[in-house]
Design an enzyme around this catalytic site. Structure first.
Site, PDB file in Angstrom:
ATOM      1  N   LYS A 281      -2.950 -15.635 -18.865  1.00 56.12           N
ATOM      2  CA  LYS A 281      -2.678 -14.403 -19.666  1.00 56.12           C
ATOM      3  C   LYS A 281      -1.193 -14.573 -20.203  1.00 56.12           C
ATOM      4  O   LYS A 281      -0.399 -14.789 -19.252  1.00 56.12           O
ATOM      5  CB  LYS A 281      -2.642 -13.065 -18.908  1.00 56.12           C
ATOM      6  CG  LYS A 281      -4.021 -12.352 -19.243  1.00 56.12           C
ATOM      7  CD  LYS A 281      -4.137 -10.985 -18.678  1.00 56.12           C
ATOM      8  CE  LYS A 281      -5.579 -10.682 -18.669  1.00 56.12           C
ATOM      9  NZ  LYS A 281      -5.770  -9.515 -17.602  1.00 56.12           N
TER      10      LYS A 281
ATOM     11  N   ALA B 255      -0.667 -12.920  -0.951  1.00 58.92           N
ATOM     12  CA  ALA B 255      -0.884 -13.647   0.217  1.00 58.92           C
ATOM     13  C   ALA B 255      -0.160 -14.866   0.417  1.00 58.92           C
ATOM     14  O   ALA B 255      -0.152 -15.614  -0.766  1.00 58.92           O
ATOM     15  CB  ALA B 255      -2.543 -13.561   0.530  1.00 58.92           C
TER      16      ALA B 255
ATOM     17  N   ASP C 291      -3.263 -21.728 -14.801  1.00 56.38           N
ATOM     18  CA  ASP C 291      -3.047 -20.297 -15.175  1.00 56.38           C
ATOM     19  C   ASP C 291      -2.382 -19.659 -14.153  1.00 56.38           C
ATOM     20  O   ASP C 291      -1.435 -20.250 -13.319  1.00 56.38           O
ATOM     21  CB  ASP C 291      -4.368 -19.756 -15.384  1.00 56.38           C
ATOM     22  CG  ASP C 291      -5.480 -19.847 -14.097  1.00 56.38           C
ATOM     23  OD1 ASP C 291      -5.047 -20.008 -12.983  1.00 56.38           O
ATOM     24  OD2 ASP C 291      -6.600 -20.361 -14.361  1.00 56.38           O
TER      25      ASP C 291
ATOM     26  N   GLY D 274      -6.602 -20.650  -5.363  1.00 56.86           N
ATOM     27  CA  GLY D 274      -7.691 -20.556  -4.284  1.00 56.86           C
ATOM     28  C   GLY D 274      -8.592 -21.787  -4.448  1.00 56.86           C
ATOM     29  O   GLY D 274      -8.112 -22.966  -4.517  1.00 56.86           O
TER      30      GLY D 274
ATOM     31  N   GLU E 217      39.937 -45.459   7.627  1.00 54.33           N
ATOM     32  CA  GLU E 217      38.503 -45.793   7.967  1.00 54.33           C
ATOM     33  C   GLU E 217      37.520 -44.635   7.000  1.00 54.33           C
ATOM     34  O   GLU E 217      36.476 -45.103   6.821  1.00 54.33           O
ATOM     35  CB  GLU E 217      38.100 -45.138   9.343  1.00 54.33           C
ATOM     36  CG  GLU E 217      38.806 -46.153  10.492  1.00 54.33           C
ATOM     37  CD  GLU E 217      38.155 -47.504  10.331  1.00 54.33           C
ATOM     38  OE1 GLU E 217      37.010 -47.789   9.640  1.00 54.33           O
ATOM     39  OE2 GLU E 217      38.640 -48.726  10.562  1.00 54.33           O
TER      40      GLU E 217
ATOM     41  N   MET F 209      -9.986  -9.164  -7.211  1.00 56.69           N
ATOM     42  CA  MET F 209      -9.841  -8.277  -8.407  1.00 56.69           C
ATOM     43  C   MET F 209     -10.269  -6.889  -8.496  1.00 56.69           C
ATOM     44  O   MET F 209     -10.784  -6.375  -9.300  1.00 56.69           O
ATOM     45  CB  MET F 209     -10.924  -9.199  -9.473  1.00 56.69           C
ATOM     46  CG  MET F 209     -10.520 -10.625  -9.581  1.00 56.69           C
ATOM     47  SD  MET F 209     -11.701 -11.392 -10.791  1.00 56.69           S
ATOM     48  CE  MET F 209     -13.177 -11.782  -9.343  1.00 56.69           C
TER      49      MET F 209
HETATM   50  N1  SAH Z   1     -10.506 -18.834  -7.155  1.00 57.61           N
HETATM   51  C1  SAH Z   1      -9.415 -17.758  -6.465  1.00 57.61           C
HETATM   52  C2  SAH Z   1      -9.919 -16.291  -7.001  1.00 57.61           C
HETATM   53  C3  SAH Z   1      -9.542 -16.108  -8.412  1.00 57.61           C
HETATM   54  S1  SAH Z   1     -10.025 -14.316  -8.837  1.00 57.61           S
HETATM   55  C4  SAH Z   1      -9.692 -17.950  -4.929  1.00 57.61           C
HETATM   56  O1  SAH Z   1     -10.377 -18.656  -4.607  1.00 57.61           O
HETATM   57  O2  SAH Z   1      -8.666 -17.440  -4.515  1.00 57.61           O
HETATM   58  C5  SAH Z   1      -8.535 -13.564  -8.945  1.00 57.61           C
HETATM   59  C6  SAH Z   1      -8.388 -12.711  -7.831  1.00 57.61           C
HETATM   60  O3  SAH Z   1      -8.006 -13.453  -6.666  1.00 57.61           O
HETATM   61  C7  SAH Z   1      -7.207 -11.819  -7.792  1.00 57.61           C
HETATM   62  O4  SAH Z   1      -7.416 -10.725  -8.408  1.00 57.61           O
HETATM   63  C8  SAH Z   1      -6.680 -11.439  -6.154  1.00 57.61           C
HETATM   64  O5  SAH Z   1      -7.710 -10.396  -5.703  1.00 57.61           O
HETATM   65  C9  SAH Z   1      -7.189 -12.790  -5.510  1.00 57.61           C
HETATM   66  N2  SAH Z   1      -5.969 -13.495  -5.278  1.00 57.61           N
HETATM   67  C10 SAH Z   1      -5.826 -14.665  -5.611  1.00 57.61           C
HETATM   68  N3  SAH Z   1      -4.675 -15.118  -5.137  1.00 57.61           N
HETATM   69  C11 SAH Z   1      -4.234 -14.281  -4.228  1.00 57.61           C
HETATM   70  C12 SAH Z   1      -3.127 -14.017  -3.481  1.00 57.61           C
HETATM   71  N4  SAH Z   1      -2.084 -14.939  -3.181  1.00 57.61           N
HETATM   72  N5  SAH Z   1      -3.122 -12.885  -2.719  1.00 57.61           N
HETATM   73  C13 SAH Z   1      -3.821 -11.788  -2.856  1.00 57.61           C
HETATM   74  N6  SAH Z   1      -5.159 -11.940  -3.688  1.00 57.61           N
HETATM   75  C14 SAH Z   1      -5.120 -12.951  -4.415  1.00 57.61           C
END
Ligand code: SAH
Length: 460
Positions: free
Chosen positions: A270, A412, A248, A302, A22, A383
């Site tokens: 970077k 995060a 990036d 973000g 089977e 930042m």
């Molecule tokens: N456009 C992005 C922010 C870019 S500036 C947004 O809306 O989230 C980059 C900064 O975002 C980092 O220096 C850090 O302070 C924060 N950041 C981005 N992703 C993050 C994460 N997963 N955990 C903690 N801080 C974060």
């Protein structure tokens, strides 16, 4: 990937199945869906296999396996209940570079057969490499219910017009746009409800009217804070349509995995040399790719409009008359707050929340510190890692108590998330001890005290 998925052309494939019980019958059933020639050798056969033999679907030798059975075969399945025979066939096939699968015996398998969702000509094959069979079955059920049975009709419909479209539209990109339009819109709907005549009419008239002029576009897409589950549907859809993706360092590799596989991926963050592609160059790159007729996804961590320089990037596009869309994303502050159990506002703690940049320039942070240092307000610093000492100092100088709760959230929403909490007095020492790395956010305010109670996300 230990197992590399491929789809074998079975037209001239010569298969051997050793065993005819089977278990073997189930493999033969699978093979019968293909064009392969199936040879079975076994000293006895179960009823199912005997039926296949009677129906002339397989060639059957009723005897023990012999080495020469392997001759001229490309694929071998072994399913006997004699482990010595199984091992022998495996070793001999392997020595002759013939792909061999000893059923239900992973160590003796050079290839494994995936779980299959068959909507021919669309075939979906999934596998867990044998390590998560229950999850696999669950996923397969999901796929079965998710993908309409009738998707095969769409496959057949596309097949029918493939050549004609190819003749009419010479550029690959034009063809892709054409088909995407067809599959996204009412023509596909017609096919799915069986209205083929109408669908064909519409397709032909679309083909005639299509001026095959491709216009590039830029999609400025927020990719969220890291967890791919936090992408929006639209972000995902555009990522799957993209010809070029410009990203990036904040965009995680898991998220990049979700980009259309053929898309060109350009990194502008970077590099190891700490050199960043200048903003003007990025702006120009987006414009020139779009002008070349490509669909460009500018993927940003973000939300693109929160400390993301998204505004600057689309200004150039506006100047050049290039069309674009902006797709919001979950900003790091929202992601970090949710995944750290720190509500940004709370009736008992904070009536407002401010997002500020903690970016250090010439050893200072130029902010309206008086406006920030308010008792019932939450402040989130982006930042701010290198400016932490200055942030604490300025806020105390402008009136916040030294005991004000403060949190740092690193990476995060990802498996690497780290949260530490303290006060202006001890947070620097704690950050150092915990080895907090970028990307990290700083959250200041009495809402931070809720973390201990509301924390729910425990990565790892
Ligand atoms: N456009 C992005 C922010 C870019 S500036 C947004 O809306 O989230 C980059 C900064 O975002 C980092 O220096 C850090 O302070 C924060 N950041 C981005 N992703 C993050 C994460 N997963 N955990 C903690 N801080 C974060």
């Amino acid at each position: 990937m230990q197992y590399f998925p491929i789809f074998l052309d079975t037209t001239d494939l010569n298969c051997l199945v050793v065993g005819a019980g089977e278990v073997a019958a189930r493999k033969i059933e699978l093979l019968l869906k293909t064009h392969a020639t199936i040879n079975v050798v076994a000293p006895w056969a179960c009823d199912t296999v005997l039926r296949f033999v009677e129906e002339g679907k397989v060639k059957f030798e009723k005897r023990l396996y012999e080495t020469q059975d392997l001759s001229q075969k490309q694929l071998v399945f072994v399913a006997t209940d004699d482990s010595l025979v199984n091992a022998q066939v495996h070793a001999q096939a392997k020595a002759q570079n013939i792909l061999v699968n000893v059923v239900d015996n992973i160590p003796l398998c050079q290839f494994i057969t995936p779980s299959i969702v068959d909507r021919s000509p669309i075939v979906i094959a999934i596998s867990s490499g044998g390590v998560a069979p229950v999850l696999l079955r669950y996923l397969r059920q999901k796929l079965e219910s998710l993908i309409p049975q009738k998707v095969s009709l769409l496959g057949q419909f596309s097949e029918k017009f493939r050549e004609l479209v190819k003749q009419k539209l010479s550029s690959v990109t034009a063809r892709r746009f054409f088909w995407e339009d067809v599959l996204d819109g009412d023509i596909a709907e017609d096919v799915l409800v069986g209205n083929n005549e109408q669908a064909e009419r519409k397709l032909l008239s679309k083909l005639d009217s299509d001026d095959s002029k491709i216009k590039g576009e830029v999609y400025l897409v927020g990719a969220g804070p890291g967890d791919p589950d936090l992408l929006t549907f639209r972000a995902l859809r555009l990522m799957q349509k993209a010809d070029v993706v410009v990203y990036d360092r904040l965009v995680s590799s898991e998220i990049l995995e979700l980009v259309r596989r053929d898309a060109e991926k350009i990194y502008v963050g970077k590099a190891k040399s700490k050199h960043t592609v200048p903003q003007e160059e990025i702006n120009e790159l987006l414009a020139s790719e779009a002008l070349a007729g490509k669909r460009v996804v500018r993927l940003k961590g973000g939300d693109p409009f929160i400390f993301g320089r998204g505004g600057e990037e689309i200004e150039t596009l506006v100047e050049k008359g290039i069309s674009f869309q902006v797709v919001p994303g979950i900003t790091a502050a929202s992601g970090a707050a949710s995944y750290a159990g720190i509500p940004l506002t709370h009736r008992d703690h904070a009536k407002s929340v401010v997002f500020a940049t903690g970016h250090l320039r010439d050893n200072t942070i130029n902010l309206n510190w008086k406006g920030l240092a308010q008792a019932d307000q939450t402040i989130v610093f982006y930042m701010g890692l290198t400016g932490l000492a200055i942030i604490c100092e300025e806020l105390v100088k402008h009136g916040l108590p030294t005991t004000t709760p403060i949190a740092m959230v690193q990476s995060a929403t990802t498996p690497q998330q780290k949260v530490i909490t303290g006060t202006f007095m001890d947070i620097q020492a704690k950050a150092e001890a915990a080895g907090i790395q970028p990307p990290a956010l700083i959250i200041v305010g009495s809402v931070v005290s809720l973390h201990e109670k509301l924390n729910w996300f425990n990565p790892r």
